[in-house]
Design a protein around this motif. Structure first.
Motif, mmCIF file in Angstrom:
data_model
loop_
_atom_site.group_PDB
_atom_site.id
_atom_site.type_symbol
_atom_site.label_atom_id
_atom_site.label_comp_id
_atom_site.label_asym_id
_atom_site.label_seq_id
_atom_site.Cartn_x
_atom_site.Cartn_y
_atom_site.Cartn_z
ATOM 1 N N THR A 1 0.861 -1.180 0.000
ATOM 2 C CA THR A 1 0.000 0.000 0.000
ATOM 3 C C THR A 1 0.891 1.221 0.000
ATOM 4 O O THR A 1 2.081 1.130 0.254
ATOM 5 C CB THR A 1 -0.908 0.002 1.241
ATOM 6 O OG1 THR A 1 -0.118 -0.356 2.359
ATOM 7 C CG2 THR A 1 -2.037 -0.986 1.082
ATOM 8 N N GLU A 2 0.318 2.366 -0.281
ATOM 9 C CA GLU A 2 1.115 3.580 -0.385
ATOM 10 C C GLU A 2 1.809 3.933 0.924
ATOM 11 O O GLU A 2 1.328 3.650 1.992
ATOM 12 C CB GLU A 2 0.222 4.761 -0.768
ATOM 13 C CG GLU A 2 -0.010 4.843 -2.248
ATOM 14 C CD GLU A 2 -1.145 5.799 -2.546
ATOM 15 O OE1 GLU A 2 -1.208 6.847 -1.875
ATOM 16 O OE2 GLU A 2 -1.948 5.465 -3.424
ATOM 17 N N GLN B 182 0.422 4.854 4.681
ATOM 18 C CA GLN B 182 -0.906 4.316 4.887
ATOM 19 C C GLN B 182 -1.132 3.853 6.322
ATOM 20 O O GLN B 182 -2.234 3.868 6.814
ATOM 21 C CB GLN B 182 -1.105 3.114 3.971
ATOM 22 C CG GLN B 182 -2.543 2.944 3.572
ATOM 23 C CD GLN B 182 -2.744 3.293 2.136
ATOM 24 O OE1 GLN B 182 -2.462 2.497 1.284
ATOM 25 N NE2 GLN B 182 -3.197 4.489 1.873
ATOM 26 N N ALA C 60 -4.484 5.201 6.649
ATOM 27 C CA ALA C 60 -5.357 4.283 5.921
ATOM 28 C C ALA C 60 -6.830 4.573 6.177
ATOM 29 O O ALA C 60 -7.235 4.847 7.292
ATOM 30 C CB ALA C 60 -5.062 2.847 6.314
ATOM 31 N N GLU D 239 -9.124 0.800 2.548
ATOM 32 C CA GLU D 239 -7.834 0.155 2.343
ATOM 33 C C GLU D 239 -7.713 -1.177 3.046
ATOM 34 O O GLU D 239 -6.940 -2.016 2.637
ATOM 35 C CB GLU D 239 -6.709 1.048 2.874
ATOM 36 C CG GLU D 239 -5.875 1.648 1.790
ATOM 37 C CD GLU D 239 -6.571 2.849 1.218
ATOM 38 O OE1 GLU D 239 -6.659 2.916 -0.020
ATOM 39 O OE2 GLU D 239 -7.037 3.711 1.991
ATOM 40 N N ARG D 240 -8.409 -1.304 4.142
ATOM 41 C CA ARG D 240 -8.162 -2.541 4.867
ATOM 42 C C ARG D 240 -9.424 -3.268 5.275
ATOM 43 O O ARG D 240 -9.419 -4.071 6.172
ATOM 44 C CB ARG D 240 -7.260 -2.291 6.074
ATOM 45 C CG ARG D 240 -7.575 -1.109 6.923
ATOM 46 C CD ARG D 240 -6.769 -1.152 8.176
ATOM 47 N NE ARG D 240 -6.985 -2.404 8.889
ATOM 48 C CZ ARG D 240 -6.599 -2.637 10.113
ATOM 49 N NH1 ARG D 240 -5.947 -1.734 10.763
ATOM 50 N NH2 ARG D 240 -6.845 -3.779 10.691
ATOM 51 N N ASP E 260 -0.679 -4.607 4.386
ATOM 52 C CA ASP E 260 0.232 -4.110 3.356
ATOM 53 C C ASP E 260 1.023 -5.248 2.703
ATOM 54 O O ASP E 260 1.983 -5.009 1.984
ATOM 55 C CB ASP E 260 1.188 -3.066 3.943
ATOM 56 C CG ASP E 260 2.038 -3.620 5.074
ATOM 57 O OD1 ASP E 260 1.939 -4.832 5.382
ATOM 58 O OD2 ASP E 260 2.816 -2.843 5.657
#
Ligand SMILES: *[C@@H]1O[C@H](CO)[C@@H](O)[C@H](O)[C@H]1NC(C)=O
Ligand SMILES: *[C@@H]1O[C@H](CO)[C@@H](O)[C@H](O)[C@H]1NC(C)=O
Ligand SMILES: *[C@@H]1O[C@H](CO)[C@@H](O)[C@H](O)[C@H]1NC(C)=O
Ligand SMILES: *[C@@H]1O[C@H](CO)[C@@H](O)[C@H](O)[C@H]1NC(C)=O
Ligand SMILES: *[C@@H]1O[C@H](CO)[C@@H](O)[C@H](O)[C@H]1NC(C)=O
Ligand SMILES: *[C@@H]1O[C@H](CO)[C@@H](O)[C@H](O)[C@H]1NC(C)=O
Length: 295
Positions: free
Chosen positions: A148-149, A152, A156, A160-161, A263
């Motif tokens: 991930t970026e 994050q 985040a 994202e998660r 990630d």
């Protein structure tokens, strides 16, 4: 002045990340926030940040009988916090020193787990027995790049998660010295699109199941094998009693966890820093004090 504080509050809340309450997220990383209305869930256990600022642990949906609570409720007098501003403003956060705090309006500390340690990476887990534990610092992490970026971990957003292997009960955590401390060939850890498991011939690998890319691997080879998290935090791949790979990171004896992160990296945290139960109170087989022999 009031404007400044309000702005600060809004900035802070949007900076720190928000954990999605999707039903199977049971890990909180440091820097992450559990907002009022959100919770961590493991099976029938839930750790909920309530609108009244109380952080409450429920087992088996017995919402009338919490098994643990922070007692940081702020509105005993005026009902169940029917104030929009108020319930937005309380949250729980796991700090970089391993301390879990419940705060209101950014500045006001309502409750603390009080156990502080050196600055580092920590995780809070709601385990299968329904205990809350804070583990850290992080002892080891697989050397693949985070998927991930950058940043994050502290920013985040839920999107994202919020995808721990849809609707399944896949694990993504190993607990040292317990029946959950071992990963055998044929079983996998999964979080979102990431998978950790043995390929043929016992090469332990993390891959992205969407792109098919291998992200990390031990390059090991054997006929039979398993991965084990020891009670000194060491991660080893073994063929019977023979080690074929180790992360070579040993710590004090204690309870450790290895987590496949959102990630795509696998990391070891520990030993246990804080728990809502005392060691002696832990009656569950799963969370018994560490056992030397790996059964
Ligand atoms: C936990 O979060 C889920 C999903 O947002 C929600 O449906 C559930 O009611 C929450 N439970 C508690 C006890 O707050
Ligand atoms: C609860 O957590 C444990 C340990 O990570 C995991 O093995 C188990 O699958 C989880 N249970 C559910 C229902 O998510
Ligand atoms: C909250 O209050 C109850 C009842 O007084 C007490 O048993 C419990 O230990 C308190 N919780 C904490 C985290 O101090
Ligand atoms: C605040 O609490 C009220 C009443 O309990 C509820 O209707 C409302 O949705 C809550 N707002 C937020 C942002 O949680
Ligand atoms: C991903 O890893 C699993 C083992 O964890 C393996 O069975 C599968 O073949 C791998 N997929 C790819 C595309 O490498
Ligand atoms: C496995 O081999 C690859 C390629 O040589 C290497 O980049 C990687 O670091 C090795 N994995 C481990 C865990 O040492």
């Amino acid at each position: 002045m009031a404007t400044v504080i309000l702005l600060l509050a809004i900035t802070m809340i949007s900076l720190v990340c928000i954990v999605a309450g999707t039903g199977s997220d049971y890990v909180l990383y440091n820097g992450e926030v559990l907002m009022a209305g959100q919770n961590l869930t493991n099976g029938s256990h839930q750790l909920a940040m309530q609108a009244n600022c109380d952080l409450v642990l429920y087992h088996s949906a017995h919402y009338d009988k919490p098994v643990w609570k922070s007692n940081s409720s702020i509105s005993r007098g005026d009902g169940e916090g029917n104030n929009y501003q108020r319930n937005r403003s309380c949250y729980a956060v796991l700090k970089q020193n391993g301390e879990l705090v419940v705060r209101r309006d950014v500045h006001y500390l309502l409750w603390t787990s009080a156990k502080k340690a050196k600055k580092g990476k920590y995780v809070l887990l709601l385990d299968p027995a329904g205990h809350i534990g804070i583990y850290g610092t992080r002892r080891w992490i697989s050397n693949n790049h985070r998927e991930t970026e950058q940043g994050q971990e502290t920013t985040a957003l839920s999107s994202e998660r919020h995808n721990p292997a849809l609707g399944s009960t896949w694990d993504y955590v190993l607990y040292s010295s317990s029946s959950h401390g071992r990963l055998t060939a044929g079983t996998k850890l999964k979080y979102g699109e990431y998978e950790l498991g043995f390929n043929r011939h016992c090469n332990l690998a993390i891959n992205n199941t969407v792109t098919g890319k291998t992200l990390w691997q031990t390059n090991t080879s054997a006929d039979t094998c398993f991965l084990e998290l020891d009670s000194n935090g060491e991660l080893t791949v073994k063929h019977a009693s023979q080690r074929v790979w180790s992360n070579n990171k040993r710590g004090d004896r204690g309870r450790y966890v290895a987590v496949l992160g959102f990630d795509g990296r696998f990391a070891v945290y520990g030993p246990l820093l804080w728990s809502n139960v005392k060691f002696d109170d832990i009656s569950s087989n799963f969370a018994m004090p560490t056992d030397e022999s790996s059964q």
